[in-house]
Design a protein around this motif. Structure first.
Motif, PDB file in Angstrom:
ATOM      1  N   MET A 648       0.832  -1.211   0.000  1.00 51.78           N
ATOM      2  CA  MET A 648       0.000   0.000   0.000  1.00 51.78           C
ATOM      3  C   MET A 648       0.862   1.254   0.000  1.00 51.78           C
ATOM      4  O   MET A 648       0.644   2.186  -0.769  1.00 51.78           O
ATOM      5  CB  MET A 648      -0.886   0.018   1.250  1.00 51.78           C
ATOM      6  N   THR A 649       1.834   1.249   0.892  1.00 53.35           N
ATOM      7  CA  THR A 649       2.680   2.435   0.998  1.00 53.35           C
ATOM      8  C   THR A 649       3.449   2.650  -0.284  1.00 53.35           C
ATOM      9  O   THR A 649       3.506   3.755  -0.830  1.00 53.35           O
ATOM     10  CB  THR A 649       3.643   2.270   2.183  1.00 53.35           C
ATOM     11  N   THR A 652       1.166   4.107  -3.042  1.00 51.81           N
ATOM     12  CA  THR A 652       0.871   5.543  -2.955  1.00 51.81           C
ATOM     13  C   THR A 652       2.119   6.380  -3.219  1.00 51.81           C
ATOM     14  O   THR A 652       2.064   7.389  -3.923  1.00 51.81           O
ATOM     15  CB  THR A 652       0.315   5.883  -1.568  1.00 51.81           C
ATOM     16  N   LEU A 656       2.705   9.237  -6.126  1.00 50.09           N
ATOM     17  CA  LEU A 656       3.117  10.611  -5.854  1.00 50.09           C
ATOM     18  C   LEU A 656       4.434  10.938  -6.542  1.00 50.09           C
ATOM     19  O   LEU A 656       4.634  12.056  -7.010  1.00 50.09           O
ATOM     20  CB  LEU A 656       3.229  10.823  -4.349  1.00 50.09           C
ATOM     21  N   VAL A 659       3.755  11.738 -10.073  1.00 50.10           N
ATOM     22  CA  VAL A 659       3.141  13.063 -10.137  1.00 50.10           C
ATOM     23  C   VAL A 659       4.202  14.148 -10.001  1.00 50.10           C
ATOM     24  O   VAL A 659       4.252  15.118 -10.758  1.00 50.10           O
ATOM     25  CB  VAL A 659       2.079  13.205  -9.028  1.00 50.10           C
ATOM     26  N   LEU A 660       5.071  13.930  -9.033  1.00 42.72           N
ATOM     27  CA  LEU A 660       6.138  14.905  -8.785  1.00 42.72           C
ATOM     28  C   LEU A 660       6.997  15.088 -10.035  1.00 42.72           C
ATOM     29  O   LEU A 660       7.304  16.205 -10.454  1.00 42.72           O
ATOM     30  CB  LEU A 660       6.982  14.398  -7.619  1.00 42.72           C
ATOM     31  N   LEU A 663       5.267  17.038 -12.605  1.00 36.57           N
ATOM     32  CA  LEU A 663       5.245  18.460 -12.269  1.00 36.57           C
ATOM     33  C   LEU A 663       6.558  19.136 -12.644  1.00 36.57           C
ATOM     34  O   LEU A 663       6.587  20.259 -13.122  1.00 36.57           O
ATOM     35  CB  LEU A 663       5.000  18.634 -10.773  1.00 36.57           C
ATOM     36  N   LEU A 747      10.327  14.506   8.467  1.00 39.48           N
ATOM     37  CA  LEU A 747       9.493  14.845   7.308  1.00 39.48           C
ATOM     38  C   LEU A 747       9.181  16.334   7.297  1.00 39.48           C
ATOM     39  O   LEU A 747       9.249  17.006   6.269  1.00 39.48           O
ATOM     40  CB  LEU A 747       8.180  14.064   7.368  1.00 39.48           C
ATOM     41  N   THR A 748       8.814  16.832   8.480  1.00 40.69           N
ATOM     42  CA  THR A 748       8.508  18.254   8.592  1.00 40.69           C
ATOM     43  C   THR A 748       9.687  19.103   8.149  1.00 40.69           C
ATOM     44  O   THR A 748       9.545  20.060   7.380  1.00 40.69           O
ATOM     45  CB  THR A 748       8.163  18.590  10.050  1.00 40.69           C
ATOM     46  N   ALA A 751       9.968  19.130   4.475  1.00 42.96           N
ATOM     47  CA  ALA A 751       8.978  19.993   3.826  1.00 42.96           C
ATOM     48  C   ALA A 751       9.387  21.457   3.939  1.00 42.96           C
ATOM     49  O   ALA A 751       9.325  22.214   2.966  1.00 42.96           O
ATOM     50  CB  ALA A 751       7.605  19.780   4.458  1.00 42.96           C
TER      51      ALA A 751
ATOM     52  N   VAL B  37       0.006   5.541   5.436  1.00 45.21           N
ATOM     53  CA  VAL B  37      -0.634   5.258   4.148  1.00 45.21           C
ATOM     54  C   VAL B  37      -1.874   6.118   3.992  1.00 45.21           C
ATOM     55  O   VAL B  37      -2.134   6.684   2.921  1.00 45.21           O
ATOM     56  CB  VAL B  37      -1.025   3.770   4.070  1.00 45.21           C
ATOM     57  N   LEU B  40      -1.020   9.477   2.864  1.00 46.10           N
ATOM     58  CA  LEU B  40      -0.618   9.500   1.457  1.00 46.10           C
ATOM     59  C   LEU B  40      -1.842   9.437   0.546  1.00 46.10           C
ATOM     60  O   LEU B  40      -1.923  10.160  -0.444  1.00 46.10           O
ATOM     61  CB  LEU B  40       0.331   8.331   1.168  1.00 46.10           C
ATOM     62  N   VAL B  41      -2.789   8.589   0.918  1.00 50.35           N
ATOM     63  CA  VAL B  41      -3.997   8.476   0.091  1.00 50.35           C
ATOM     64  C   VAL B  41      -4.742   9.808   0.071  1.00 50.35           C
ATOM     65  O   VAL B  41      -5.176  10.283  -0.993  1.00 50.35           O
ATOM     66  CB  VAL B  41      -4.907   7.347   0.620  1.00 50.35           C
ATOM     67  N   SER B  43      -3.464  12.697   0.470  1.00 50.29           N
ATOM     68  CA  SER B  43      -2.718  13.653  -0.361  1.00 50.29           C
ATOM     69  C   SER B  43      -3.003  13.402  -1.825  1.00 50.29           C
ATOM     70  O   SER B  43      -3.173  14.338  -2.616  1.00 50.29           O
ATOM     71  CB  SER B  43      -1.218  13.515  -0.129  1.00 50.29           C
ATOM     72  N   ILE B  44      -3.045  12.109  -2.182  1.00 51.68           N
ATOM     73  CA  ILE B  44      -3.313  11.795  -3.585  1.00 51.68           C
ATOM     74  C   ILE B  44      -4.671  12.357  -3.996  1.00 51.68           C
ATOM     75  O   ILE B  44      -4.828  12.879  -5.106  1.00 51.68           O
ATOM     76  CB  ILE B  44      -3.268  10.270  -3.804  1.00 51.68           C
ATOM     77  N   VAL B  47      -4.105  15.894  -4.734  1.00 51.37           N
ATOM     78  CA  VAL B  47      -3.277  16.058  -5.926  1.00 51.37           C
ATOM     79  C   VAL B  47      -4.097  15.797  -7.178  1.00 51.37           C
ATOM     80  O   VAL B  47      -3.987  16.507  -8.180  1.00 51.37           O
ATOM     81  CB  VAL B  47      -2.055  15.122  -5.850  1.00 51.37           C
ATOM     82  N   VAL B 124       3.046  17.496   4.836  1.00 51.46           N
ATOM     83  CA  VAL B 124       4.362  17.449   4.193  1.00 51.46           C
ATOM     84  C   VAL B 124       4.222  17.191   2.706  1.00 51.46           C
ATOM     85  O   VAL B 124       4.792  17.906   1.871  1.00 51.46           O
ATOM     86  CB  VAL B 124       5.228  16.351   4.864  1.00 51.46           C
ATOM     87  N   THR B 125       3.431  16.179   2.344  1.00 53.31           N
ATOM     88  CA  THR B 125       3.326  15.816   0.936  1.00 53.31           C
ATOM     89  C   THR B 125       2.748  16.965   0.114  1.00 53.31           C
ATOM     90  O   THR B 125       3.291  17.329  -0.932  1.00 53.31           O
ATOM     91  CB  THR B 125       2.399  14.586   0.780  1.00 53.31           C
ATOM     92  N   LEU B 129       4.620  19.017  -2.845  1.00 55.70           N
ATOM     93  CA  LEU B 129       4.111  18.949  -4.214  1.00 55.70           C
ATOM     94  C   LEU B 129       3.606  20.297  -4.700  1.00 55.70           C
ATOM     95  O   LEU B 129       3.919  20.724  -5.806  1.00 55.70           O
ATOM     96  CB  LEU B 129       2.996  17.906  -4.290  1.00 55.70           C
TER      97      LEU B 129
END
Lengths: 770, 138
Positions: A648-649, A652, A656, A659-660, A663, A747-748, A751, B37, B40-41, B43-44, B47, B124-125, B129
């Protein structure tokens, strides 16, 4: 005692907020702090002189055995008294010397911080706290040397001093850690009992080398001496306080403190004797050929420090007594001479001794202070210096093997020091007053009184040595030598060799003073052979390192992502391959493979095609999309092998990432093939070998016996302890929740990094400055 | 790239995906899923909305900068760790309500921790983005 040590830091911190109220005349108020501390430490003298030690402590980091434990014995107390006593005079002096300076509050902040760290250094029982305070003195010294931060020389020299003393600090830390390891304790008082164990241990030479390296860099011993003359760029009160009376003696303190632990060993004595002797002669010679007042004093300080090291190296009872007395003697007269030099500089603006004369007519109290200090320095009878010098000669004469040579070295050094002291303390005041200085007037008492007081103290202790004999000096000797010693200080020792040597020293010194005038000639001569000096050798070395690192950075960190990836992969490959081909027997156990399923074959096939498309396509968008396909296929594989969380992770994240990429694609220049065939082949080889290496490792893992302890633990406890059935998630939020917390903080930060890098662009104008 | 179909679909997909992300977040404790997860979902979902309707309209729809979710999430996570301290338990000690709440299931401090993670990941995501795509469009 803790409060006493920390008070300096507290004042320094408070000054950040309230400094602006103390910029004017109120700065005198700062001298109340060292005065109060001086009285406090003075009150300890009766207890300590009866042979006791005072201690107080605070548990700080119990898990590391680091505690804020302080204790005061004779040695600590002598230093504490010097630090606070001279500190008081210097604070008083500085409040006037820097009158009107816009950053005077900052100056006192550094100075208080220094005083606190220095007190902590001499009172610490724990070697690691001692180290911390040791480094704090280096840091505060850095700020004080560079106080005049508009001046390039100041900045350069403060950095040099920090580099040398800080570098020595690392050695000291290594030495302390070894000491703690060998002795099993970090407490100095406990180490005193373990002297034989430590000296008998095979690591003793290392401990010795590290501790001595720390002490030598701090106390400016040859070949690390050169930072001290450079440190004279600091305002004169700082030179008087840090670079003659207290901080540079930290190394001496350390040597004295560890004499009962590490001393009386052949290596210890030889090292200290040789380095001390070289330093005292080398620096004494330098002192007499300088013409700048502060340079003269700086080199004579280095020489005196060499003398102290030399005495501690002798290690006999007489030598340790001499060292104890000489620490005090030197602190008194050298601080006085510096303060005198400061007044001269302050009032005339000139420090060149060839140009100074006759100032007694305008600066009489200063002249008296300077002369008294110079006389004490010279060891004229009835001064404290006389006692000190006699003890030194007694010590060297009593030494059996090379007594004559040691005595000769001491005599020569003393003659040179006498000359240097006279040049700095007497010469500016004698002779005719040049017309240019007619208008010089006596400054306020805060500037001349400290020097005068120190000079008078030198005379007073010389005439009445009994005042400090039993109360201060003997506890010091007790602390260094380890046993009570009863040699009362005497003014008169009778007619003997020592007196003869004293007379020789004084006469020869006077002759030098009368017949040789300081001149620039010698300095110029020294300039010619400058390339041989340790300072030049060191800074050339530093240059070479700088060149090398520039080259290295330009080659490896050229800013192209492809190069970074290549270097990382290459290095990893080298490491793994080395390990794999030296220590591991490679075989593939095909019996553990299960049968291929149709799904797996299909997914792998799709993956393979997607990879080919990625490599061969000439469209960036196609490449990105097919990379995404590879990622999704991988997710499917995870699903097949029952790792749904991971799948799953990954799924996703892959989305992304694509997508990135899309972009960013707008921003990139049109797709052009830069790489020629050779580069392509190189990259292919690297990629293929990396891939095969990872595959081999993955297959090898199958052969290893699997330790299931961890997974069994989590499997059993995840529901019992954390009430969750999804083990992966329970690990994330409960068992290893702390890790996750730190990860989301990371993560922060990422960002914020992306946001600020892209949003806050440096305008063209600002860019020019960078 | 802006098609009517995608635009219309995204309007329906956004709430659905968000709901799904919350579902993933909540089921995490027993079945595959969790805050990371789920975040992330979510965020998607945004997006996708931005892809279909343009970044501007998504930003207007969100009203606040997505970065605001980061401090909120961090605070929730940290609080869920700190709260046990108040009752004398060690930092991050998991504590639970006795009875399950309908729909959600067991509620306890790890759940709040996970919710914090959820928000941080969204913040963050989306920050990364949106920032990159804004810069790319300039």
């Amino acid at each position: 005692m803790i409060v006493a040590v920390l008070s300096g830091f507290i004042v320094a911190i408070l000054l950040i907020f309230f400094g602006k109220y103390f910029r004017g005349k109120a700065s005198v108020a700062f001298s109340a702090l060292p005065l109060a501390l001086f009285v406090y430490f003075l009150s300890m003298v009766p207890v300590v002189s009866s042979g006791n030690t005072l201690s107080s402590g605070l548990r700080w980091i119990p898990s590391l055995n680091v505690h804020l434990n302080f204790f005061a014995d004779g040695l600590s107390l002598l230093f504490a008294l010097l630090i606070t006593g001279i500190g008081f005079l210097v604070f008083l002096y500085a409040s006037n010397y820097l009158k009107g300076h816009i950053y005077i509050d900052r100056f006192f902040g550094y100075l208080s911080m220094f005083m606190g760290s220095m007190l902590g250094l001499v009172l610490s029982d724990n070697v690691l706290t001692l180290f911390i305070f040791w480094e704090l003195t280096s840091i505060s010294s850095f700020f004080l040397i560079g106080f005049d931060n508009d001046n390039e020389e100041s900045r350069k020299n403060s950095l040099l001093a920090l580099a040398i003393t800080g570098g020595g600090g690392f050695f000291l830390l290594a030495g302390f850690i070894l000491l703690g390891y060998v002795g099993g304790t970090l407490s100095i008082q406990e180490m005193l009992q373990l002297s034989e164990v430590i000296k008998g241990h095979q690591l003793y030479p290392w401990i010795l080398a590290f501790v001595v390296a720390g002490a030598f860099t701090k106390s400016a011993q040859f070949p690390f001496h050169f930072w001290l003359p450079g440190a004279m760029k600091a305002p004169t009160p700082v030179s008087a306080y840090l670079h003659s009376a207290t901080m540079v003696k930290a190394g001496i303190y350390l040597l004295a403190r560890f004499t009962p632990v590490l001393g009386s060993h052949y290596y210890w004595n030889t090292t200290l004797l040789i380095i001390g002797a070289i330093t005292m002669l080398y620096a004494a010679f330098h002192a007499i050929i300088r013409t700048d007042l502060k340079s003269i004093l700086a080199y004579s300080t280095v020489s005196a420090l060499g003398m102290l090291t030399f005495l501690i190296g002798l290690g006999t009872k007489e030598a340790l007594i001499a060292a104890s007395v000489f620490i005090l003697v030197h602190a008194l007269y050298k601080a006085a001479l510096f303060l005198t030099a400061g007044v001269i500089d302050h009032e005339t603006g000139i420090r060149d001794v060839t140009k100074l004369a006759g100032l007694r007519k305008v600066l009489l109290p200063v002249a008296i202070g300077g002369t008294l200090a110079a006389l004490s320095n010279a060891g004229i009878p009835f001064t404290f210096g006389f006692l000190g010098k006699d003890l030194i000669y007694e010590a060297t004469l009593a030494f059996e093997d090379f007594g004559i040579w040691f005595t000769a070295a001491a005599v020569i050094t003393n003659i040179f020091l006498l000359y240097a002291g006279f040049i700095a303390g007497i010469k500016p005041f004698t002779g005719k007053l040049p017309v240019a200085y007619k208008d010089v007037h006596l400054p306020s008492a805060a500037l001349w009184l400290p020097a005068l007081l120190l000079g008078v103290a030198g005379l007073f202790f010389g005439v009445f040595p009994a005042v400090i004999d039993k109360s201060i000096i003997q506890p010091v000797v007790l602390a260094i030598h380890g046993s009570a010693v009863d040699i009362p200080l005497k003014i008169w020792h009778g007619f003997n060799k020592v007196l003869l040597l004293s007379i020789i020293t004084i006469t020869a010194g006077f002759f030098l003073f009368y017949f040789i005038n300081p001149s620039n000639r010698y300095v110029k001569f020294i300039g010619k052979i400058d390339f041989l000096s340790p300072q030049q050798i060191l800074s050339n070395g530093a240059y070479k390192i700088q060149h090398f690192s520039t080259w290295y950075t330009k080659t490896l960190q050229n800013g192209y992502l492809r190069l970074y990836v290549m270097v990382i992969v290459f290095f990893l490959m080298a490491l793994l391959a080395y390990k794999l081909f030296t220590g591991v027997y490679i075989y593939i156990d095909s019996s553990q493979f299960h049968e291929l399923t149709l799904y797996e074959v299909m997914v792998t096939g799709i993956m393979f095609i997607a990879i080919l498309i990625t490599v061969l396509t000439s469209s960036r968008l196609t490449a990105v999309a097919s990379m995404g396909v590879v990622g999704y296929c991988l997710c499917l594989l995870f699903v097949f092998y029952s790792a749904p969380d991971l799948a799953m992770t990954q799924f996703t994240i892959d989305t992304l990432t694509v997508v990135l990429f899309v972009l960013v694609l707008f921003k990139l220049p049109p797709f052009i093939s830069f790489a020629n065939t050779a580069v392509k082949i190189r990259d292919a080889v690297i990629a293929l070998s990396f891939g095969s290496l990872i595959s081999i490792i993955a297959l090898e893992v199958l052969n290893e016996t699997v330790e299931k302890e961890t997974s069994i633990f989590y499997g059993e406890n995840s529901y019992a302890l954390a009430k969750g059935k999804n083990i992966v998630n329970v690990i994330l939020v409960d068992f290893r929740g702390m890790d996750t917390l730190v990860e989301i903080i990371v993560l922060t930060i990422a960002a914020i990094g992306v946001f600020s890098l892209l949003k806050f662009k440096i305008s063209a104008n600002e860019n020019d400055h960078v | 790239m802006r098609t009517i179909i995608l635009k219309t679909a995204s309007n329906y997909l956004l709430p659905l995906l968000l709901l799904f992300s919350v579902f993933i977040l909540l089921r995490g404790h027993y079945q595959p899923g969790g805050g990371f997860v789920g975040g992330l979902v979510a965020s998607i979902a945004f997006v996708l909305h931005a892809f279909a309707n343009g970044l501007k309209s998504t930003q207007e729809f969100l009203r606040y900068h997505p970065g605001i979710a980061i401090p909120i999430g961090l605070t929730i996570s940290l609080l869920s760790g700190v709260l046990p301290l108040l009752s004398g338990l060690p930092f991050m000690k998991g504590s639970w309500f006795k009875d399950p709440v309908p729909v959600i299931g067991m509620v306890g401090s790890p759940l709040f921790f996970d919710i914090g993670v959820f928000f941080v990941v969204i913040g963050v995501t989306l920050t990364i983005l949106f920032t990159i795509s804004e810069t790319a469009q300039e």
